[in-house]
Design an enzyme around this catalytic site. Structure first.
Site, PDB file in Angstrom:
ATOM      1  N   GLU A  92       0.928  -0.421  -0.150  1.00  0.00           N
ATOM      2  CA  GLU A  92      -0.354  -0.025  -0.285  1.00  0.00           C
ATOM      3  C   GLU A  92       0.592   1.771   0.104  1.00  0.00           C
ATOM      4  O   GLU A  92       0.988   2.244   0.541  1.00  0.00           O
ATOM      5  CB  GLU A  92      -0.657  -0.422   1.401  1.00  0.00           C
ATOM      6  CG  GLU A  92      -1.963  -1.131   0.840  1.00  0.00           C
ATOM      7  CD  GLU A  92      -2.629  -0.688  -0.610  1.00  0.00           C
ATOM      8  OE1 GLU A  92      -2.773   0.278  -1.044  1.00  0.00           O
ATOM      9  OE2 GLU A  92      -2.686  -1.412  -0.884  1.00  0.00           O
TER      10      GLU A  92
HETATM   11  C1  LIG Z   1       2.341  -8.474   1.695  1.00  0.00           C
HETATM   12  C2  LIG Z   1       2.663  -8.126   0.198  1.00  0.00           C
HETATM   13  C3  LIG Z   1       1.018  -7.557  -0.233  1.00  0.00           C
HETATM   14  C4  LIG Z   1       0.567  -7.687  -1.289  1.00  0.00           C
HETATM   15  N1  LIG Z   1      -0.194  -7.269  -2.105  1.00  0.00           N
HETATM   16  C5  LIG Z   1      -0.353  -6.682  -2.932  1.00  0.00           C
HETATM   17  C6  LIG Z   1      -1.703  -6.316  -4.144  1.00  0.00           C
HETATM   18  O1  LIG Z   1      -2.758  -6.945  -3.483  1.00  0.00           O
HETATM   19  N2  LIG Z   1      -1.878  -6.166  -5.272  1.00  0.00           N
HETATM   20  C7  LIG Z   1      -0.654  -4.710  -5.816  1.00  0.00           C
HETATM   21  O2  LIG Z   1      -0.645  -4.958  -6.921  1.00  0.00           O
HETATM   22  N3  LIG Z   1       0.508  -5.182  -5.131  1.00  0.00           N
HETATM   23  C8  LIG Z   1       0.704  -5.558  -4.061  1.00  0.00           C
HETATM   24  N4  LIG Z   1       2.148  -5.832  -3.008  1.00  0.00           N
HETATM   25  C9  LIG Z   1       2.995  -4.617  -3.991  1.00  0.00           C
HETATM   26  C10 LIG Z   1       3.745  -3.337  -3.173  1.00  0.00           C
HETATM   27  O3  LIG Z   1       2.707  -3.087  -3.157  1.00  0.00           O
HETATM   28  C11 LIG Z   1       4.929  -3.550  -3.339  1.00  0.00           C
HETATM   29  O4  LIG Z   1       5.990  -3.840  -3.122  1.00  0.00           O
HETATM   30  C12 LIG Z   1       4.727  -2.061  -3.230  1.00  0.00           C
HETATM   31  O5  LIG Z   1       4.323  -1.416  -3.998  1.00  0.00           O
HETATM   32  C13 LIG Z   1       6.832  -1.729  -3.442  1.00  0.00           C
HETATM   33  O6  LIG Z   1       6.491  -1.869  -4.820  1.00  0.00           O
HETATM   34  P1  LIG Z   1       8.562  -2.781  -4.629  1.00  0.00           P
HETATM   35  O7  LIG Z   1       8.232  -4.301  -4.042  1.00  0.00           O
HETATM   36  O8  LIG Z   1       7.932  -3.363  -6.534  1.00  0.00           O
HETATM   37  O9  LIG Z   1       9.695  -2.263  -4.859  1.00  0.00           O
HETATM   38  P2  LIG Z   1      10.006  -0.742  -4.936  1.00  0.00           P
HETATM   39  O10 LIG Z   1       9.576  -0.024  -6.149  1.00  0.00           O
HETATM   40  O11 LIG Z   1      11.248  -1.466  -6.652  1.00  0.00           O
HETATM   41  O12 LIG Z   1      10.791   0.011  -4.315  1.00  0.00           O
HETATM   42  C14 LIG Z   1      11.953  -1.081  -3.227  1.00  0.00           C
HETATM   43  C15 LIG Z   1      12.429   0.494  -2.680  1.00  0.00           C
HETATM   44  O13 LIG Z   1      13.071   1.885  -3.141  1.00  0.00           O
HETATM   45  C16 LIG Z   1      12.250   2.719  -2.918  1.00  0.00           C
HETATM   46  N5  LIG Z   1      11.769   3.722  -3.953  1.00  0.00           N
HETATM   47  C17 LIG Z   1      11.040   3.394  -4.793  1.00  0.00           C
HETATM   48  N6  LIG Z   1      10.697   3.897  -5.819  1.00  0.00           N
HETATM   49  C18 LIG Z   1      10.768   5.041  -5.317  1.00  0.00           C
HETATM   50  C19 LIG Z   1      10.705   6.672  -5.653  1.00  0.00           C
HETATM   51  N7  LIG Z   1      10.626   7.352  -6.620  1.00  0.00           N
HETATM   52  N8  LIG Z   1      12.095   7.875  -4.602  1.00  0.00           N
HETATM   53  C20 LIG Z   1      12.399   7.202  -3.158  1.00  0.00           C
HETATM   54  N9  LIG Z   1      12.012   6.307  -3.064  1.00  0.00           N
HETATM   55  C21 LIG Z   1      12.202   5.127  -3.438  1.00  0.00           C
HETATM   56  C22 LIG Z   1      10.834   2.176  -1.967  1.00  0.00           C
HETATM   57  O14 LIG Z   1      10.598   2.909  -1.114  1.00  0.00           O
HETATM   58  C23 LIG Z   1      11.613   1.159  -0.910  1.00  0.00           C
HETATM   59  O15 LIG Z   1      12.362   1.351  -0.608  1.00  0.00           O
HETATM   60  C24 LIG Z   1       2.023  -6.840  -2.067  1.00  0.00           C
HETATM   61  C25 LIG Z   1       3.218  -6.426  -1.057  1.00  0.00           C
HETATM   62  C26 LIG Z   1       3.298  -7.061  -0.114  1.00  0.00           C
HETATM   63  C27 LIG Z   1       5.064  -6.902   0.410  1.00  0.00           C
END
Ligand SMILES: Cc1cc2nc3c(=O)[nH]c(=O)nc-3n(C[C@H](O)[C@H](O)[C@H](O)COP(=O)(O)OP(=O)(O)OC[C@H]3O[C@@H](n4cnc5c(N)ncnc54)[C@H](O)[C@@H]3O)c2cc1C
Length: 599
Positions: free
Chosen positions: A450
């Protein structure tokens, strides 16, 4: 010690939820009906959720090649939840709802989150259906939303893709019109979707007859190109199994295939999936491509999705709070029973004395009071935000608009503050291999989904405190000042009222200083310390306001405990904001300017 007295105190003595009965929508309700809902949820959580929390952590979902298998306890818990009517609690009577205030719904759901956060995915189903009630067509409401409210179907939100997590503008799932008559489908303009969705919670299971995916995808332009950025994103209903206009399954499967189950450190009772849309594994009408029905206008998908995301953010904040609370209550019980060490006397420790229970040591009390102040404070904040949702929906126009703006500013805090500090509570609660270890693992994921912590922080400092000319921040400051004015006249709270006033002034000054150059790279370089300081100031306000209600109540241990938790927060926590705001105000570039080679 149970959660219920705290919930009752916050709902009735602090938020005065019974005054909501004065609104036409809630006129049939009373303290009795609110209590009946809370009693039922407390009982189901105790009987169907709590006993299986460990089981769903150890017996993770698995795929047998055809079906995803979940423990029987998960099926039973979800059936009991649906039978309780909680999926449609806030909906109109005409469609089988209870017209329950969201404040009471959120409080009732807290019992489930505390008993077993991952056994149920009701939050997703309700959020999905609520979105359709606002943005869907009449047919979409009848066929999809109503069947979700009854528990026949369940819902998901499909935003993330392997290459698009925080950055949803990089979504590359494509949606193309399905045939010449695509616009005439009674379930909404019909498209064919192709792409991969990653980390999708509750994306595949056999718990319900059907799964209704809400999917973000882009409709290519006339040259077949995807519009860059979020402007090109649209929202689609993609059922796992095809349905007709009566909501009956047609017997045909939609082209949505499970590519794999993700193993996670927590929330293991909920499946987490990689879904392939439109790869041709289950062709519909002999053709590859998942059938999806457009929701709302093309290109406005993210706007619609935010309806679900904002609710989900309060839900995640509540989940994080309840995981912290579960750990607090478990560690309190442990501390009252574990003998260890001798009391410190004027002549040091006397080894001839019997050991004392660890709750008698000052440092253990410090850890317990920290947990209490984080978790009960966070619960108050979540319920306050839920109350704002009710204001937004049922108050007069001016008050409703104020509630909307306050929610805009408070939502990043409601999501992120408990995710960080109730996780910290879980850390403090872990003595060894206690059940709290699982609460910590479950809670650790709340800083990620989220919207990650970093993204929420940028949303707060980069958008929310600036929006509509900073009106949201001004409104919040007004509410905080109201509390200060009431507290300053109570001798035992006067110093706290002054400290809160100073904290508010510091946050205001840091907000200006962060934006002094007008450069987002300067301002946002320290967005997370800003979020922490802002969050701590909000929590100090919430605690002072709660303490005013506690102060008015008769003497009791609970009253003493609440006042002590408030003092703890002001003495041990609020002073931290100085260090956090220092780097924000000076636009410190220590982190931002460091070259990656220097790491
Ligand atoms: C338990 C769980 C349930 C989930 N359920 C769903 C679901 O039902 N539906 C769905 O669509 N998704 C779901 N997700 C996915 C979740 O929304 C994403 O994991 C989240 O949006 C972060 O994306 P990412 O994991 O690719 O991390 P990334 O976006 O790659 O981020 C990695 C790190 O980089 C930082 N970062 C990234 N971009 C920036 C920026 N522009 N500026 C500063 N810092 C940045 C982030 O804060 C983080 O610390 C789920 C995730 C988990 C863990």
């Amino acid at each position: 010690m149970t959660l219920r007295p705290t919930v009752d105190f916050l709902l009735h003595d602090w938020l005065h939820v019974e005054t909501l009965q004065e609104r036409v929508r809630f006129a049939d309700h009373s303290r009795e009906t609110f209590d009946a809902v809370l009693d039922t949820c407390e009982r189901i959580a105790r009987e169907k959720y709590a006993p299986f929390n460990r089981l769903v952590d150890t017996q993770e979902p698995h795929f047998d090649g055809e079906r995803v298998i979940l423990p029987q306890a998960t099926h039973d818990a979800q059936k009991a939840y649906a039978a309780s009517g909680m999926l449609s609690a806030a909906q109109d009577y005409e469609i089988g709802g209870m017209q329950l205030p969201y404040t009471v719904e959120a409080a009732a759901n807290a019992f489930f989150a505390m008993a077993s956060v991952s056994i149920g995915s009701g939050m997703l189903t309700t959020g999905n259906a609520n979105l359709l009630m606002v943005h869907g067509t009449e047919a979409q409401k009848q066929v999809f939303a109503l069947n979700e409210f009854s528990g026949r179907f369940s819902g998901t939100m499909c935003l993330s893709e392997p290459q698009a997590g925080s950055s949803l503008s990089d979504v590359s799932t494509r949606a193309v019109p399905d045939g010449a008559d695509f616009a005439d489908d009674p379930l909404g303009p019909r498209y064919r979707l192709k792409g991969n969705k990653m980390w999708i919670s509750a994306g595949e299971h056999e718990l319900t007859e059907n799964i209704i995916h809400l999917v973000l995808a882009k409709i290519p332009d006339e040259n077949g190109k995807l519009v860059p950025g979020t402007r090109g994103i649209s929202l689609f209903i993609v059922p796992k199994k095809m349905v007709n206009t009566a909501g009956e399954l047609t017997g045909e499967r939609n082209d949505v295939a499970l590519a794999g189950l993700n193993h996670k450190c927590g929330w293991r009772g909920t499946t987490n999936t990689l879904l392939n849309f439109g790869e041709g594994k289950y062709p519909v009408g002999g053709e590859a491509g998942a059938v999806g029905y457009l929701v709302g206008q093309a290109g406005k998908g993210l706007h619609c999705m935010f309806h679900m995301m904002n609710e989900a953010r309060i839900g995640v904040g509540m989940a994080a709070t309840m995981l912290g609370m579960a750990g607090y209550l478990a560690s309190l019980d442990y501390a009252k029973n574990r003998p260890q060490g001798r009391p410190m006397g004027p002549a040091g420790k006397d080894p001839a004395q019997p050991p004392v229970r660890i709750i008698e040591h000052a440092d253990v009390k410090r850890m317990l009071l920290a947990q209490k102040s984080y978790c009960e404070g966070a619960l108050a904040l979540e319920l306050y935000c839920a109350r704002l949702v009710d204001e937004q929906h049922t108050a007069d126009a001016a008050a409703a608009d104020d509630a909307r703006l306050l929610l805009e500013v408070l939502t990043p805090i409601a999501k992120s503050w408990p995710s960080e500090w109730c996780l910290e509570a879980n850390s403090l609660a872990i003595p060894r291999d206690f059940p709290v270890e699982q609460y910590w693992r479950d809670n650790r994921l709340n800083m990620i989904h989220e919207g990650t912590h970093g993204i929420q922080a940028m949303d707060l400092l980069g958008r929310k405190v600036l929006m509509e000319g900073g009106k949201g921040l001004t409104l919040l400051a007004g509410r905080i000042n109201d509390t200060i004015q009431r507290a300053i006249h109570v001798p035992e709270f006067a110093a706290h009222a002054n400290a809160l006033g100073q904290a508010l002034a510091q946050v205001g000054a840091a907000t200006k200083a962060a934006w002094a150059t007008g450069e987002p790279t300067d301002a946002l370089a320290n967005a997370v310390p800003y979020l922490q300081a802002f969050g701590h100031t909000v929590l100090a306000w919430v605690w002072l306001d709660v303490a005013l209600a506690a102060h008015a109540a008769p003497e009791s241990n609970a009253r003493t405990g609440r006042l002590a938790a408030m003092r703890f927060f002001f003495h041990y926590e609020l002073p931290k904001i100085g260090a956090w705001l220092q780097v924000v105000s000076s636009r410190d570039q220590t982190c931002a300017a460091l070259s990656e080679e220097a790491f």
